[in-house]
Design an enzyme around this catalytic site. Structure first.
Site, PDB file in Angstrom:
ATOM      1  N   GLY A  17      -6.530   9.670  10.056  1.00 47.83           N
ATOM      2  CA  GLY A  17      -7.151  10.967   9.760  1.00 47.83           C
ATOM      3  C   GLY A  17      -8.214  11.359  10.777  1.00 47.83           C
ATOM      4  O   GLY A  17      -8.231  12.506  11.248  1.00 47.83           O
ATOM      5  N   ASP A  37     -13.806  12.410   2.984  1.00 49.55           N
ATOM      6  CA  ASP A  37     -13.443  11.036   2.628  1.00 49.55           C
ATOM      7  C   ASP A  37     -14.363  10.602   1.490  1.00 49.55           C
ATOM      8  O   ASP A  37     -15.518  11.025   1.426  1.00 49.55           O
ATOM      9  CB  ASP A  37     -13.615  10.107   3.838  1.00 49.55           C
ATOM     10  CG  ASP A  37     -12.855   8.802   3.685  1.00 49.55           C
ATOM     11  OD1 ASP A  37     -11.907   8.574   4.457  1.00 49.55           O
ATOM     12  OD2 ASP A  37     -13.207   8.006   2.774  1.00 49.55           O
ATOM     13  N   PRO A 141      -1.224   1.188   1.082  1.00 51.36           N
ATOM     14  CA  PRO A 141      -0.901  -0.227   1.332  1.00 51.36           C
ATOM     15  C   PRO A 141       0.272  -0.705   0.479  1.00 51.36           C
ATOM     16  O   PRO A 141       0.776   0.042  -0.358  1.00 51.36           O
ATOM     17  CB  PRO A 141      -2.193  -0.950   0.922  1.00 51.36           C
ATOM     18  CG  PRO A 141      -2.831  -0.045  -0.082  1.00 51.36           C
ATOM     19  CD  PRO A 141      -2.435   1.360   0.272  1.00 51.36           C
ATOM     20  N   ALA A 259      11.335   3.475  12.434  1.00 50.59           N
ATOM     21  CA  ALA A 259      10.782   3.261  13.779  1.00 50.59           C
ATOM     22  C   ALA A 259       9.951   1.979  13.788  1.00 50.59           C
ATOM     23  O   ALA A 259      10.135   1.103  14.652  1.00 50.59           O
ATOM     24  CB  ALA A 259       9.927   4.465  14.196  1.00 50.59           C
ATOM     25  N   GLY A 307       3.619 -13.458  16.703  1.00 51.32           N
ATOM     26  CA  GLY A 307       4.126 -12.518  15.705  1.00 51.32           C
ATOM     27  C   GLY A 307       3.251 -11.291  15.557  1.00 51.32           C
ATOM     28  O   GLY A 307       2.135 -11.247  16.043  1.00 51.32           O
ATOM     29  N   CYS A 312       0.534  -1.750   9.729  1.00 48.42           N
ATOM     30  CA  CYS A 312       1.721  -0.895   9.567  1.00 48.42           C
ATOM     31  C   CYS A 312       3.072  -1.603   9.567  1.00 48.42           C
ATOM     32  O   CYS A 312       3.905  -1.325   8.708  1.00 48.42           O
ATOM     33  CB  CYS A 312       1.731   0.166  10.664  1.00 48.42           C
ATOM     34  SG  CYS A 312       0.449   1.383  10.404  1.00 48.42           S
TER      35      CYS A 312
HETATM   36  P1  NAD Z   1      -7.469   3.763   6.633  1.00 51.97           P
HETATM   37  O1  NAD Z   1      -7.591   2.745   5.574  1.00 51.97           O
HETATM   38  O2  NAD Z   1      -8.046   3.504   7.973  1.00 51.97           O
HETATM   39  O3  NAD Z   1      -8.095   5.149   6.141  1.00 51.97           O
HETATM   40  C1  NAD Z   1      -7.794   5.735   4.909  1.00 51.97           C
HETATM   41  C2  NAD Z   1      -9.013   6.526   4.469  1.00 51.97           C
HETATM   42  O4  NAD Z   1      -8.678   7.251   3.295  1.00 51.97           O
HETATM   43  C3  NAD Z   1     -10.225   5.663   4.113  1.00 51.97           C
HETATM   44  O5  NAD Z   1     -11.349   6.087   4.856  1.00 51.97           O
HETATM   45  C4  NAD Z   1     -10.408   5.876   2.609  1.00 51.97           C
HETATM   46  O6  NAD Z   1     -11.776   5.864   2.225  1.00 51.97           O
HETATM   47  C5  NAD Z   1      -9.814   7.254   2.450  1.00 51.97           C
HETATM   48  N1  NAD Z   1      -9.381   7.538   1.072  1.00 51.97           N
HETATM   49  C6  NAD Z   1      -8.638   6.764   0.245  1.00 51.97           C
HETATM   50  N2  NAD Z   1      -8.427   7.400  -0.914  1.00 51.97           N
HETATM   51  C7  NAD Z   1      -9.040   8.602  -0.824  1.00 51.97           C
HETATM   52  C8  NAD Z   1      -9.179   9.717  -1.703  1.00 51.97           C
HETATM   53  N3  NAD Z   1      -8.594   9.724  -2.896  1.00 51.97           N
HETATM   54  N4  NAD Z   1      -9.890  10.760  -1.281  1.00 51.97           N
HETATM   55  C9  NAD Z   1     -10.472  10.761  -0.057  1.00 51.97           C
HETATM   56  N5  NAD Z   1     -10.384   9.747   0.817  1.00 51.97           N
HETATM   57  C10 NAD Z   1      -9.663   8.686   0.434  1.00 51.97           C
HETATM   58  O7  NAD Z   1      -5.911   4.076   6.739  1.00 51.97           O
HETATM   59  P2  NAD Z   1      -5.154   4.585   8.055  1.00 51.97           P
HETATM   60  O8  NAD Z   1      -4.899   3.445   8.959  1.00 51.97           O
HETATM   61  O9  NAD Z   1      -5.856   5.790   8.562  1.00 51.97           O
HETATM   62  O10 NAD Z   1      -3.751   4.992   7.435  1.00 51.97           O
HETATM   63  C11 NAD Z   1      -3.568   6.196   6.727  1.00 51.97           C
HETATM   64  C12 NAD Z   1      -2.077   6.412   6.545  1.00 51.97           C
HETATM   65  O11 NAD Z   1      -1.458   6.582   7.823  1.00 51.97           O
HETATM   66  C13 NAD Z   1      -1.360   5.242   5.879  1.00 51.97           C
HETATM   67  O12 NAD Z   1      -0.342   5.750   5.061  1.00 51.97           O
HETATM   68  C14 NAD Z   1      -0.751   4.497   7.051  1.00 51.97           C
HETATM   69  O13 NAD Z   1       0.399   3.792   6.686  1.00 51.97           O
HETATM   70  C15 NAD Z   1      -0.415   5.628   8.000  1.00 51.97           C
HETATM   71  N6  NAD Z   1      -0.379   5.247   9.419  1.00 51.97           N
HETATM   72  C16 NAD Z   1      -1.298   4.394   9.944  1.00 51.97           C
HETATM   73  C17 NAD Z   1      -1.243   4.082  11.297  1.00 51.97           C
HETATM   74  C18 NAD Z   1      -2.246   3.123  11.928  1.00 51.97           C
HETATM   75  O14 NAD Z   1      -2.020   2.680  13.044  1.00 51.97           O
HETATM   76  N7  NAD Z   1      -3.343   2.788  11.295  1.00 51.97           N
HETATM   77  C19 NAD Z   1      -0.274   4.649  12.117  1.00 51.97           C
HETATM   78  C20 NAD Z   1       0.611   5.556  11.561  1.00 51.97           C
HETATM   79  C21 NAD Z   1       0.541   5.852  10.205  1.00 51.97           C
END
Ligand code: NAD
Length: 595
Positions: A17, A37, A141, A259, A307, A312
């Protein structure tokens, strides 16, 4: 959407985000982007000089969009220097720059000041109410309990976020799923698009600025098509049209999971080959280079090692397994589950090899781990293989496990190690056994073995190219001038900024603003917890202002510090073994026959 998108809201200021919102805001100065957030400390850090995560280039984009930027100008002439291309320099050196050449002045491009258009706030209601488009980027997760535990996606955060959206969003608002999941349709009357994120930790900004594709999944109804068109218009300010792909929602969400599963499968495939190489005396890095030179196969994701980790790959594989099994396609589920099993086998093989080489006992011995994050170039420690290796080693009751990581915040490692208490039943106090060092040489003092657990450049004893032929070459930046238009886009300005940074290495240290456009970030409060000695203690993804690239380790200084017999176990293929063997070290590498 009539009049175009004016307000965007991101829910979730995490690793996806935060950077995605920053890039959209940077590239669309006319759109106001608000990020909310529930984690207030995360929001506080996004608003401060201490961003909650480290990603190369992120700090600059956030500062330009969040704080606005000054008016500046530069000579539209390739090869001109930083000082001759900045208004600030002209102001401070009036004589030097003094209309030396009228032609040069005519050749100057002026870029107007920018107003702030990126805001981080814990206030949901107002931000959602005002938004034309709402991106949901919360964590999804793997479920730990209940039906589907261990493979299904835990939708708790996503459902909470979409319930909040349903309560406050205005009619006609478009909801965009950035979170990775499979076909969860919130039951409310908004148009919902799937827009999975393909960025990788450590290269997030580059991946967002130059995506290989932007995928938009939409319903076949006219309203779905219209919503997709609106989302396309946001990306169109910097992504070429042919890279924005529209499809149905199922295909979009499945594409993301597939992917990551295919990337994981390649890693497990080469790791399975590494086990064979160790038995027959082949070298897995040579095999990978040879196989990868076939253009049908390609050389990416063919590095053998301990590994994959991270938040993700495993999660998305498990989602695929769960989907297959819930569709009664057990053979398909088994096929993909094997990729995870191979990953665990590889990691366990490495730990067992260490113990075996050390006479099957670690009692009274010290083991040093170089690397704690799940891969190089990031401070993200989620699902790090190093942690699993530590757990296995602890079973053998060593005297000490020393950890050094050039990027990771020691406080964060300590916090995670504390979490180990719950899962390990060793009799000894973990704090006494596991020690975290910020000096690699001290970490090695009297150590019986050094284990390399991330592929950090700092750990190499020779150039990467000679040892790991499969690594990608670094892209050379070229001067984008002369620009064809007197009104450059933000993408063009960014390219010039990046080029100027690359030709002036000193800018990496002190001057991160060769165009002199940045505004000083907001000052921290006197009691800012991130300015004090406890700084960054709770950062999950890392620290923007904490990272300084370190020098290569001097192995000739490390070797005398090691206890006899001096062992190095290379779990990431960063060591050229012969030069260490020559100075009296026993080297064991993944995918190469041991001693
Ligand atoms: P993250 O844990 O870093 O961030 C998620 C954020 O969402 C946290 O700051 C949390 O406080 C907030 N949050 C949770 N519930 C909430 C709510 N109800 N209202 C407001 N805020 C809320 O997670 P991320 O790594 O940013 O991943 C987010 C999504 O993107 C996941 O579905 C993940 O699978 C996907 N994704 C992640 C990556 C990566 O490399 N990290 C890459 C592609 C896709």
């Amino acid at each position: 959407m009539e009049g175009g998108v004016r307000n965007i809201c991101f829910i979730g200021a995490g690793c996806v985000g935060g950077p995605a919102a920053a890039v959209i805001a940077y590239q669309n100065p006319q759109i106001r982007v608000v990020v909310v957030d529930q984690d207030k400390s995360r929001i506080r850090r996004w608003r401060s000089a201490h961003l909650p995560l480290y990603e190369p280039g992120l700090d600059y984009l956030v500062r330009v969009s969040r704080d606005g930027s000054r008016e500046f100008s530069f000579l539209n002439q390739p090869g001109t220097t930083i000082s001759s291309s900045t208004t600030a320099a002209c102001e401070s050196n009036p004589l030097q720059q003094d209309i030396r050449d009228e032609e040069q002045q005519n050749n100057r491009i002026a870029v107007q000041a920018r107003h702030p258009n990126l805001l981080f706030t814990p206030k949901f209601e107002k931000s959602i109410k005002e938004a034309d488009v709402i991106f949901v980027a919360v964590n999804t997760p793997t479920k730990l309990k209940g039906i589907g535990a261990g493979s299904a996606t835990d939708m708790t955060a996503f459902e909470a976020a979409t319930n909040t959206v349903a309560r406050y969003a205005k009619p006609g608002a478009i909801i965009v799923e950035k979170s990775t999941m499979l076909m969860h349709r919130p039951s409310f009357g908004f148009e919902v698009l799937s827009n999975p994120e393909f960025l990788a930790t450590g290269t997030a900004v580059n991946d967002l600025l130059h995506p290989s594709r932007v995928l938009i999944g939409h319903s076949k109804l006219p309203s779905g098509r219209r919503a997709a068109h609106t989302l396309r218009s946001i990306y169109a300010s910097w992504v070429p049209n042919d890279r924005i792909i529209t499809t149905d929602v199922w295909s979009s969400e499945l594409s993301k999971i597939v992917a990551n599963s295919l990337l994981a499968q390649r890693i497990s495939s080469i790791n399975s080959v590494s086990a064979i190489c160790e038995k027959v005396g082949a070298d897995v890095y040579e095999v990978a280079a040879c196989v990868g030179s076939d253009p049908r196969i390609g050389d990416k994701y063919l590095q053998a090692g301990i590994g994959f980790g991270g938040s993700c790959l495993k999660k998305d594989l498990l989602s695929l397994v769960y989907l297959a099994e819930s569709l009664q396609l057990d053979e398909v589920g088994d096929y993909w589950r094997q990729v995870i099993k191979m990953n665990e086998f590889q990691r366990d093989r490495f730990s067992k090899r260490v113990v075996r080489c050390l006479n099957n006992t670690l009692v009274g011995k010290k083991i040093t781990l170089f690397g704690y994050t799940f891969k190089a170039g990031t401070s993200d420690t989620r699902d790090s293989p190093a942690l699993e290796i530590i757990k296995s080693l602890l079973e053998e009751n060593p005297r000490e496990i020393a950890i050094f990581d050039p990027l990771c915040n020691p406080a964060l490692i300590r916090e995670e190690i504390e979490g180990l208490r719950k899962t390990c039943d060793t009799n000894l106090g973990l704090v006494e056994i596991i020690k975290i060092y910020d000096n690699p040489y001290k970490a090695c003092a009297a150590s019986n073995a050094v284990l390399i657990t991330t592929e950090c450049e700092e750990f190499q004893n020779t150039s990467v190219e000679t040892n790991r032929p499969a690594t990608a070459p670094k892209n050379e930046l070229v001067d984008p001038r002369p620009l064809s238009t007197p009104k450059p886009t933000e993408q063009e300005v960014l390219r010039l900024h990046q080029f100027l940074m690359s030709v002036n290495p000193s800018s990496n240290l002190g001057d991160s603003d060769p165009l002199r456009r940045l505004i000083r970030p907001p000052p921290c409060a006197n009691d800012c917890p991130d300015c004090g000695p406890q700084a960054h203690a709770r950062s999950r993804c890392g620290d923007s202002d904490n990272y300084r690239s370190k020098n290569r380790l001097d192995w000739s200084k490390i070797v005398p510090l090691l206890a006899m017999p001096k062992w190095v176990f290379d779990g990431k293929g960063v060591i050229e073994p012969n030069s260490l063997i020559e100075i009296g070290v026993k080297v064991e590498s993944i995918g190469r026959q041991g001693i």
